[in-house]
Structures are given as structure tokens and as C-alpha cells.
Design a protein around this motif. Sequence first.
Motif, short mmCIF file in Angstrom:
data_model
loop_
_atom_site.label_atom_id
_atom_site.label_comp_id
_atom_site.label_asym_id
_atom_site.label_seq_id
_atom_site.Cartn_x
_atom_site.Cartn_y
_atom_site.Cartn_z
N GLN A 947 0.83 -1.20 0.00
CA GLN A 947 0.00 0.00 0.00
C GLN A 947 0.87 1.25 0.00
N ASP A 948 0.27 2.34 -0.51
CA ASP A 948 0.91 3.67 -0.48
C ASP A 948 2.31 3.63 -1.10
N LEU A 949 2.42 2.92 -2.24
CA LEU A 949 3.72 2.76 -2.89
C LEU A 949 4.11 4.06 -3.60
N LYS A 950 5.34 4.53 -3.34
CA LYS A 950 5.83 5.78 -3.94
C LYS A 950 7.23 5.56 -4.47
N VAL A 951 7.52 6.16 -5.62
CA VAL A 951 8.86 6.17 -6.19
C VAL A 951 9.26 7.64 -6.35
N ARG A 952 10.35 8.03 -5.73
CA ARG A 952 10.78 9.43 -5.76
C ARG A 952 12.22 9.52 -6.26
N SER A 959 14.26 6.69 -4.40
CA SER A 959 13.69 6.08 -3.19
C SER A 959 12.38 5.39 -3.52
N ILE A 960 12.30 4.11 -3.16
CA ILE A 960 11.06 3.33 -3.29
C ILE A 960 10.55 3.07 -1.88
N SER A 961 9.33 3.55 -1.56
CA SER A 961 8.82 3.40 -0.20
C SER A 961 7.36 2.99 -0.24
N GLY A 962 6.89 2.49 0.90
CA GLY A 962 5.49 2.08 1.00
C GLY A 962 5.22 1.42 2.33
N GLU A 963 4.04 0.83 2.42
CA GLU A 963 3.62 0.08 3.61
C GLU A 963 3.22 -1.31 3.18
N ALA A 964 3.69 -2.31 3.89
CA ALA A 964 3.30 -3.70 3.64
C ALA A 964 2.34 -4.14 4.73
N LEU A 965 1.08 -4.36 4.34
CA LEU A 965 0.12 -4.90 5.31
C LEU A 965 0.57 -6.30 5.70
N THR A 966 0.38 -6.63 6.95
CA THR A 966 0.86 -7.94 7.41
C THR A 966 0.09 -8.37 8.63
N PHE A 967 0.14 -9.64 8.91
CA PHE A 967 -0.40 -10.16 10.15
C PHE A 967 0.63 -9.92 11.25
N HIS A 968 0.14 -9.71 12.46
CA HIS A 968 1.01 -9.27 13.54
C HIS A 968 2.21 -10.20 13.73
N LYS A 969 1.98 -11.50 13.57
CA LYS A 969 3.06 -12.46 13.80
C LYS A 969 4.16 -12.36 12.75
N ASP A 970 3.83 -11.76 11.58
CA ASP A 970 4.81 -11.65 10.50
C ASP A 970 5.45 -10.28 10.40
N GLN A 971 5.05 -9.35 11.27
CA GLN A 971 5.50 -7.97 11.13
C GLN A 971 7.02 -7.86 11.17
N HIS A 972 7.64 -8.58 12.10
CA HIS A 972 9.09 -8.49 12.21
C HIS A 972 9.78 -9.10 11.00
N LEU A 973 9.11 -10.06 10.33
CA LEU A 973 9.70 -10.68 9.15
C LEU A 973 9.78 -9.69 7.98
N ILE A 974 8.77 -8.81 7.88
CA ILE A 974 8.79 -7.79 6.83
C ILE A 974 9.94 -6.83 7.07
N GLN A 975 10.12 -6.45 8.32
CA GLN A 975 11.21 -5.54 8.66
C GLN A 975 12.57 -6.18 8.37
N THR A 976 12.68 -7.48 8.67
CA THR A 976 13.92 -8.19 8.38
C THR A 976 14.16 -8.26 6.88
N TRP A 977 13.09 -8.50 6.12
CA TRP A 977 13.20 -8.53 4.65
C TRP A 977 13.76 -7.22 4.13
N ASN A 978 13.25 -6.10 4.59
CA ASN A 978 13.71 -4.79 4.13
C ASN A 978 15.20 -4.63 4.39
N THR A 979 15.64 -5.07 5.59
CA THR A 979 17.06 -4.96 5.94
C THR A 979 17.90 -5.89 5.07
N ASN A 980 17.43 -7.15 4.93
CA ASN A 980 18.19 -8.13 4.14
C ASN A 980 18.33 -7.69 2.69
N LEU A 981 17.30 -7.06 2.16
CA LEU A 981 17.31 -6.67 0.76
C LEU A 981 18.46 -5.74 0.44
#
Length: 1026
Positions: A947-952, A959-981
Motif C-alpha cells: 500500500q501507499d507505494l511511492k517512487v521518488r 527512493s522506493i517506499s510504502g507500507e506492507a500490510l501484514t499479520f502481527h506475527k509476521d510484522q518483524h519478518l517484513i522488517q527483516t526482509w527490508n534490511t536483508n534486501l
Amino acid sequence: MVEIGLTQFLVLLGTLIFAESQNLIKNTKEQKSGGRLIISEVNADNPGLDTTEFVELFHTSRQNVSLDGYTLVFYNGKTNMAYKVLNLTGLSTDNRGFFLIGSLMVNPRPSIIVPSNTIQNGPDAIALYFGDGTYRENMKVTNKSLEDALVHKAKPTEQADVLQNILTPGIEAFLEDASFHSADESIGRCMEMDGQWTFRMTHVSPASENYCKGYPAVVINEVSSPYAQDLYVEIRGPPSAHLSDLVLAFIRGEDQELYHTADISGHTNKMGFYLLENENASNRAQQTLPESVRLFRKGGGAVALYLGKKSGNLLNTRFPTSGLVDAVVYGDYEDMGPHPLQDLTMGDPIIYWHSGDVNISASRCNATTGGPAFFMLRGNSPGQTNDCPSENKPRNFSICFRVPDCSLPRGDLITLMLLHGLVDSLQVLSPGSLPADIFTDPSFTCQSGVITLHVKQNSSITLRDGDLSNVLEQFVTSGTTIAVGVNATVLPSCQASYATTLLPDVSTTSPPDSKSPAVIISEINPNTPGAAEDTEFVELHNPLNFSVSLAGYWLVFYNGKNNLAYYTLDLKGYRIDKRGYFLVGSAKVSPKPNVAMPYNTLQNGADAVALYYRPGKGYKKNMEVTADGLVDAVVYVSQVGDDAERLLKDLTPGQEAVHENERFHEDDESLSRCNGLVPLSLSSFQVTRITPLADNDCTTIRPSLHPQMTSSSVVTSGTPVSLMISEVGVLTGSEPYNFIELKGRPGTRVHGITLVLYDMDGKVYDRFGLEGFLGLNGFYVISLNATSEQRLPSLSRPSTFSPEALALYTGSPESFPVGSGLTQRGLLDAVVYSWESSSSSELLRDLGQESITLYGEQRLFSVSRCPHILDFHNPLLLPVPQPSPGSANLCPFSSSPFQLDLCIKDSNTNCSGWEQVKQQTLDGLKVTLSASIEQDCSCFSPPAYIQDLKVRCAKSRLSISGEALTFHKDQHLIQTWNTNLLNQPFTLHDRSFGSLTGCSAQGNGMILFDIENVFLLPCQYIMSPL
């Protein structure tokens, strides 16, 4: 240097973000000694079409472990040959030791997806092997290199002798009892009292801890007194249920050893009771206990229920802690020091018996709280409903729900949504027994992601004993989710893992001060009938209803005549009990106080009781009144006009003392907190009947905020209809749907409503009318399930993977002939969807509703209306992994921001080309990011969740930014993905380009992109020429 265009960049980005790195326990024989891999849970037989089958593996080290060398084999019990083989090499358990294989509809998403109806029901087997053996389909069953196995069946008469003899010799095939739970059940692995892992019927819990204590719970319900003529122990479980693999243990307090054990095997009666009793002429128990088995009058002991069997070899050994299901810890009233069996209490208060308690038992009751039952001293009632206090007295209840966070709108809306959801759920569980206005005065607090709903029982409604408590206990263990803008999932109790903090004002949800724990004065009784003054007490309370250490707390009693302390009590070493209460009182107070004080200690007034928190420093008798470390205080008088000026000035300035009116009740009365939870507020207290260690008897009833719902509430056809399509089970084949869920006002009549199906050209290809009413929970389900409100007719879509719409109209089916074009006349709601972004139909979008792209490669579970985490007032249409027809949608209720920063080599580059990015480009980027997230975290994250995907583009930075909707149990996994990427090395065309890093990152990696002749590289290279 590599030069690529914009579209190639998306492909390259997708390649980059699929790069993986592992930090695993390598699976050598030496390292396997730290734990072992077992088959932890199996769900082979689902209700209906077997679309949620799974096998859960678990490594007992509870760590991320490589599965190299492991193979999982599924055997058919009729042919004794393998019908499915899965090589697990290259895979690993998650960070908690779990690994899931299952159908696509299993939530969380399995690491290995198998087609629906793959795992056979039985008689069959699942075997886990480790080694270099050759495993293939149609091979004969073998035990060579066998690590673990489960032989299972679905019917008692089925046989699997060959599988049993080879895989589990001496162990019968496990029967999966389909009647164990009304929704679904599984075969789960549980650790018993001897430390061994065994299979049991459990509630479904893929990739999480198994429900090993029973579902619904099997508990100790009543135990007779050590002074009774005969010993009995009453166990409670589901009515007419078979109990097995349970051990009842009797434990001495003196040496903490087991002195008698009994294997439980038999059926509960129609009321759910299973009774064990000493041998005697009148014994009607299901199981007898030897006459020599008694409870100890001196030294105390415990009666404990464990998972296990063949218990005789545990006699005269120290009590085990594994496999514990329930326990009653008891002691002698004359000796209330630290109890040696405290570890067995599971948070319940210790029972202390008097020498005269011949006909008194420890009984499990819900008498004064909305949470789980606890033990109290009541009259004997073996084999019958416990002699608990009547439920007709109005009571306060606290029900807790887990939410993503506490950023909810203030006001009555959320309160009423919670209340409506609670009442509707209770009425579904107990049809006809509970009126809609059973509760009054709703309010809620929210802290640390837990909503606590506070309600009062309506004093004008009379219930049978146990009605409300029993259905509340069912509800809090049901896992029900209520939609209140976000999904609120009920918790089994309010003993959540709150931070230990100072209690906030109930009118706010702001984070409280964290300097001291959450304890207040709840009730005091300074003036008791008679000259002995032998039932005085002070009750402390944690309104969040969980156990809190009292280390650092002091109670101080002040004399109003000289303003000096006449009694001080250090509470170090004590705890608030799990229901949130702690009692200091005279010896004759019942229930037994946690701390006994001499008779006639608490003075009548004008005086004060003060609670302090000052670790490391104490308070002394005869000290002057002080506010240093003050947490809460009650200044009180026994006569109007008594002088308490100095106490009021120092402890509760600007307030009036509370008057204990001794004529309020003919027996006794107390000063109780009834009008708020704000510490140091004397207006919160009023005179009530005494209720030590229980909810205060605040009998003043305010008008209800909850509108009554009776049979007259049914909405007639003349009433304006407010109805929406809430959830749709979309299929990919010729049949378009497996269920359709509507939502609206409970009791709404749907006669005269029609569902219309449109093809990609906006033409009607089918329609059908509705009949009946919405249920009390506001849902109307159309499916093939016999329990749904309407049966889904046979439908066939004209073409697969093409845009479609499902629309809800007022009017009869005849108003929408097959082949007619779309119309907005009478339109109530619509769901428009396509399978590819390029194939969306503008014609269907003329319905004026939101649409969703599902993408052909995705195996969809359901399409649900979900609250927008970022915009509460505009719901989203989203695919969800777990269908929930007939209940609140199980939507993603968290969001994780992400940002990918790339640096541009040529600082003079014109960024105008990025000012207006085409929607098609953004859609393609969403697909790439979605695939990356799912690959990295093995979680469900379709493109619609981006959601709210922006390219600036600005000043040499893309900069590519946005919000990834997620289930609470997976929230930290999304954050880890962003770092790993931004930190993972990768290889392209056999040439390593190092790590792609953020513009502010440090490192030696380097990658170059040419996006329409704009060169990108990590920022540390900007100043260096190539």
C-alpha cells in the motif's frame, strides 16, 4: 557496468531480493544432541473438502535448524506403500523450531504446499527418516533410518497392523476423533510427566505450541478437605467424554514427593464430572482410591493432574513439572509461611483449611470474576454442580482482546462494537439463555496491544447459577475475532504480558508511567460488628487482572489524632494473585488473607490507609505522615465531622474523607472502589457490602449504552436495508465461489435481495435470490455447508481468469435476466476483481465499487473486506489466507513501512522522468516486491498488501517506499526482509557485484543500474570515478 532499462530493473530487483542467507544449526549427529526433530502435529481429516491438512515438524531445541538429510514419507495403510515422499534437504525450521507442510489454505502459509486432500485420513502413516537412503513413491514401508512416525486412523474399526509392526511396534494406531471439537481438531505431540513426547487430540495450532492441556480443558474441579471422613477428587471435562492418558498425583509438602498416583481411564458423566473416591459402601464414583490415601493435615501438599500413563514408577520421586495440567495446592491454616509446592499453583491461590472443615471442599468457582475459575472453600458437592456463590448478584467482568496496537478512535463507537460482538458471540454459544441487555456500563482500556473490555452484569436480569460463567469460559477459550476497525481476538484470560507499570487513568490509552507496578487499594473494612473487630481487612488490586510482585510495596496505617503511623507492613516476598487481588486481614476473614494481622488492628477513623512504593527504603511505626513514595491512599471517618485535616492535606489534598456508614448493612460493610481506577481519588470509594478477594459489590447501576435486541428488533422489508458483501471464497476453476458472506444489522430480513454475477463484458451470467434473516452476529452465509443460512446454488463462470463482478441488489432475480447489462439501480454493494492488472474491465468498474487484482499465479483463499490500517474510514478489499465465513474476517491488522534507497551516480541527472510514474509500473513493482517478501519470509503477502507505494527521485537518490500490510506475527519478518534486501550479496551473469546497500550504508559492495540512462550505485561510491 551493467546498463538496464526500467522494466529490466524490476526483473533485476526481483532477482536481487530472492537472494538468501542462512544462519542455521547444521544437522550433524554431534549437533543433533541439542534436540531432535519430531512429528509434532498432524491434521489429516478436515471438515468438508480437506483443504486445511498439514503436518508440523518441530525441533525440540526450539531453534532454526537445517533439515538436510531428512525425508518425510506418507504411507497408505491398505497397500503399506508410500504414496507421497518429500525430501527436506535445503530447507530449515523457523526460529522457533517449527516447519510446516500443508494445503494452501493453512494459516500460516506452509513452507511446502501440497494439493488439497493429499494427506490420507487413515489407516495410514507418516514417517520421518534421516540419512542417505533411497525413498520414493510406491516403495514398501521400512524402519531403516527411521527417526519418528505416526500411524493414524479415522475409525475405531480400521486396522494398520503392518504399519504398526514396522514403524511403531507395540503402539496402537492413533484414532483421530472427529467429534473432539466442533470446528476441527488435530493429532498433537505433548510432553508427559515422564518427559516423553506422546500424541494426543488437540486443538488445531499449525506452526505454534500445541494445546496439550485439553480443548475444552480437563481440570480438577473439587477436592475434599483433609479433615473429611472420606477423600474424593472430582475432575471436570466435556460431558460423556472418554478420559485417558491422565495421571492423578498426590504430593507431600514435606519432601515434595509423590506418595500415590492413579491412572485415569473412563468416561465423564452427562454433566462432565469424573469422580474418584475412597472405597466405602456408598461410593458411586467412576474410580476408587485406596482407603489409605489421604491428604495431609500438617505440612500441606498438592493434588495434581498430569499428562501420562503407567504412573507407578514415579512413586517417592520429586514432583515433575512437565506435563502438568492442573493442581490444587493446600496447607494448614495455622502455618501460612512460604509453601514448598508453590510452583504447582499455576497462579491459583493456595487453599488453607481449618481443623473444623469437615464438610468444606476446595471448589472451582467463577463466582466473582469474568475470567477463568479459581479455587475457593465451599460446601461439599461431589458429582454435582459446585456450591459456588450465586451469580444473581450483579458483577463486574473484564474480557481481554489482542489487537495490533492501541491507536483506536476514542468514544462510544469502539465500545459498542466490542459490546455487540461480545453479546452476539455469547448468544451463538448459548442460544436463548442470555438476553441482549445482559451487560451494562461498557468501557474499555487499551495497553500493550490488549483491549480490556469492562462491563457490569445487568442487575435486573436473573440467571441460573453457572449460565453466564460457563458461556463466558467457552467464549474466552474460543479464539473468536471481533472486527472493531481492527481485528480484536479474545484471549483466554487477561493475564497478558503487560509491562509492569503504574496504572493509568481508565479514560486514556496513553502509555503509563513505568516507575512502579500497577497496584491500587480496592477495598477496606476498618469497622466490623462486635467488640472483637476480628474481620478487618485491606484489599489490594491490579485492575489488569494478572499477577504482580509486591516487592518494594509497603502498607502504612495512620492515626488521625496524632498523624503518626501505628502499623507498617513490608510486602516484599508476596504477589498479587493471578486474578489481580491481595488481602491483608484478621484471621477470621474469609477467604483466608494472604497476610494475617492481629484482631482490632485497623482503627475506625478518622484515620488513613496508605500504599507506598519505595524499593530499598522502608517505613517505620510512629513516623509522621508522608507523601514520599505514595501510590494510593484512603482517608476515612466513622462519624461525619471527624477531623482528618492533616491526613487529607498530606495524602489526598483538596478532597473530603470517605464516611463509612455502619448502618449501610445489617451484617457488615466496607469502603470499596467503585467509581474509577484513578489512584488517590477518594471520590472513587463508596460504602458497599464486603467482598474480600472478589469484585467489589458496586450495586449502583447506570443507564445502559447498549440498545436492547429482542425478537422485535428484526428488520422488516420496509426498513432501509444496510447490507454488504463481507467475504467471498473465490475459486479459480469453472465454479466461481465456494461461499459468499454478507454482513449487516443482526436480524435483517433478506427476502427481496438478489445476488448477481457479471462476466468481463458486464453481462449477467447468473443470479439468485435470498431468503431468511441475518443471524444474531450480523452474518448471512451462502455455502454448501448444511449449517449456513442458504445453500449455494450450482454456478458456472463463462471463462476462467477473466474479470468478474459479484453484485448485491434490492429486487427479485427476474429483474436481472441472464445476458442483460449491468445496472446501478437498486445496487447495495459489489465486489469487482480481475486476475491480471492488464485485464481489468473498465465496464465492470462502472459499478462504482473498489476492485482487486488477484493475479493468476496465486492460489486464493478468500477475498475479504478489511479495515484500512492506514485509513480507518476507508476499508480495503483484500485476499486473506484464512477464510472465516460466519465470523469476523481474519484480515492483516498490522503494517510495516519499508524503504529502498538507491544512489544515482550522475548527480546532474534529470529526475523529471520519475515525477509521474505510470500505474502499470507501480503494479509491476508491487508484484516484484510481493514475490520478494513471500520468498524471504515464507509468509502470505500478495501484491494487494503493498500500500501507499511511492517512487521518488531527487538529488542523486532514487527512493522506493510504502507500507506492507501484514499479520502481527509476521510484522518483524517484513522488517527483516527490508534490511536483508539492502545487505545481501548476489550474483548476476556469473559475476559478483557484492552487496546492494542503502545510500547511507557502509561497506565494500557495489552495483550499478542504468534506468533510462540514469546510473545508480551505493552512495559511498559517488565521489569515486569508475
